[in-house]
Design a protein around this motif. Structure first.
Motif, PDB file in Angstrom:
ATOM      1  N   TRP A  51       0.812  -1.199   0.000  1.00 60.99           N
ATOM      2  CA  TRP A  51       0.000   0.000   0.000  1.00 60.99           C
ATOM      3  C   TRP A  51       0.860   1.269   0.000  1.00 60.99           C
ATOM      4  O   TRP A  51       0.551   2.238  -0.670  1.00 60.99           O
ATOM      5  N   SER A  63      -3.938   5.987   5.932  1.00 64.38           N
ATOM      6  CA  SER A  63      -4.999   5.164   5.351  1.00 64.38           C
ATOM      7  C   SER A  63      -4.541   3.718   5.215  1.00 64.38           C
ATOM      8  O   SER A  63      -3.346   3.438   5.202  1.00 64.38           O
ATOM      9  N   PRO A  65      -6.115  -0.049   3.136  1.00 65.52           N
ATOM     10  CA  PRO A  65      -7.210  -0.685   2.386  1.00 65.52           C
ATOM     11  C   PRO A  65      -7.892  -1.744   3.234  1.00 65.52           C
ATOM     12  O   PRO A  65      -7.251  -2.487   3.965  1.00 65.52           O
ATOM     13  N   GLU A  66      -9.214  -1.778   3.163  1.00 66.44           N
ATOM     14  CA  GLU A  66      -9.995  -2.792   3.879  1.00 66.44           C
ATOM     15  C   GLU A  66     -10.398  -3.929   2.958  1.00 66.44           C
ATOM     16  O   GLU A  66     -10.184  -5.086   3.266  1.00 66.44           O
ATOM     17  N   ILE A  68     -11.961  -4.843  -1.421  1.00 68.42           N
ATOM     18  CA  ILE A  68     -12.430  -4.440  -2.741  1.00 68.42           C
ATOM     19  C   ILE A  68     -13.665  -5.275  -3.031  1.00 68.42           C
ATOM     20  O   ILE A  68     -13.609  -6.503  -2.990  1.00 68.42           O
ATOM     21  N   LEU A  80     -13.252   0.185  -3.696  1.00 68.22           N
ATOM     22  CA  LEU A  80     -12.161  -0.009  -2.734  1.00 68.22           C
ATOM     23  C   LEU A  80     -12.548   0.672  -1.440  1.00 68.22           C
ATOM     24  O   LEU A  80     -12.780   1.882  -1.403  1.00 68.22           O
ATOM     25  N   LEU A  82     -11.568   2.041   2.111  1.00 68.93           N
ATOM     26  CA  LEU A  82     -10.382   2.506   2.831  1.00 68.93           C
ATOM     27  C   LEU A  82     -10.756   2.906   4.239  1.00 68.93           C
ATOM     28  O   LEU A  82     -11.814   3.495   4.463  1.00 68.93           O
ATOM     29  N   VAL A 103      -4.104   2.716  -8.013  1.00 67.34           N
ATOM     30  CA  VAL A 103      -4.474   1.318  -7.745  1.00 67.34           C
ATOM     31  C   VAL A 103      -4.699   0.579  -9.056  1.00 67.34           C
ATOM     32  O   VAL A 103      -4.247  -0.559  -9.223  1.00 67.34           O
ATOM     33  N   LEU A 115     -14.126   4.839  -4.481  1.00 69.61           N
ATOM     34  CA  LEU A 115     -13.583   4.653  -3.138  1.00 69.61           C
ATOM     35  C   LEU A 115     -14.704   4.797  -2.129  1.00 69.61           C
ATOM     36  O   LEU A 115     -15.569   5.661  -2.277  1.00 69.61           O
TER      37      LEU A 115
END
Length: 177
Positions: A51, A63, A65-66, A68, A80, A82, A103, A115
């Motif tokens: 990331w 931030s 990423p959690e 997608i 995505l 976040l 990304v 996002l």
């Protein structure tokens, strides 16, 4: 007339190549974590581990990423999710097109179309403990090591003794008085 059932012989699966070498954990991690990452919406676990490279250190600090989420049956035009810490969400919303572009460049196809930003606390990366300072050995330890003839062994033992002495002096370790 009915035909007798055919006897099928199963071919045994070939065993994977075994290597008699030490492998880094990072080499094994994609295999181990792949199923877990897919379960939580990541087609590629590298987006989490890389990331900082994708968005830059400045944005990676605030931030993470959690997941997608893709439309049913597709692997493109996903959302995505976040997690963004504190008051950085408006900034991340402002640069959302740039993040989406980065990304997608990382994936090599238009994987992300939107996002979804969620406020949350990010766990800071644990700071590695500083190496113990190698202070001179106490007189007693130095005298006991002088009798060792091999200079390489003596240097290793001196280093070990200095590390033990430094660990005893570090707060939170050592003896209880």
């Amino acid at each position: 007339m009915t035909k007798p059932p055919r006897a099928t012989t199963r071919q045994p699966r070939p065993e994977p190549q075994r290597s008699n070498r030490v492998r880094a954990v990072s080499e094994l991690l994609p295999d181990v974590g792949g199923a877990a990452f897919r379960k939580f919406g990541f087609v590629q676990s590298a987006i989490v581990s890389r990331w900082g490279e994708i968005v830059g250190d400045r944005y990676a600090r605030v931030s993470a990423p959690e997941s997608i989420r893709f439309p049913r049956g597709k692997r493109e035009a996903g959302v995505l999710a976040l997690t963004v810490s504190g008051a950085f969400a408006p900034m991340m919303q402002h640069i959302a097109p740039e993040i989406i572009e980065r990304v997608n460049r990382f994936f090599g196809y238009p994987a992300v179309a939107k996002l979804a930003i969620r406020h949350g606390d990010l766990r800071p990366a644990p700071k590695p403990a500083p190496p113990p300072s190698l202070k001179p050995l106490s007189q007693a330890m130095g005298d006991s090591l002088r009798g060792i003839a091999d200079p390489e062994l003596r240097a290793v033992l001196e280093s070990l003794a200095a590390g033990v002495a430094a660990q005893d002096e570090a707060p939170g370790f050592g003896r209880i008085d």
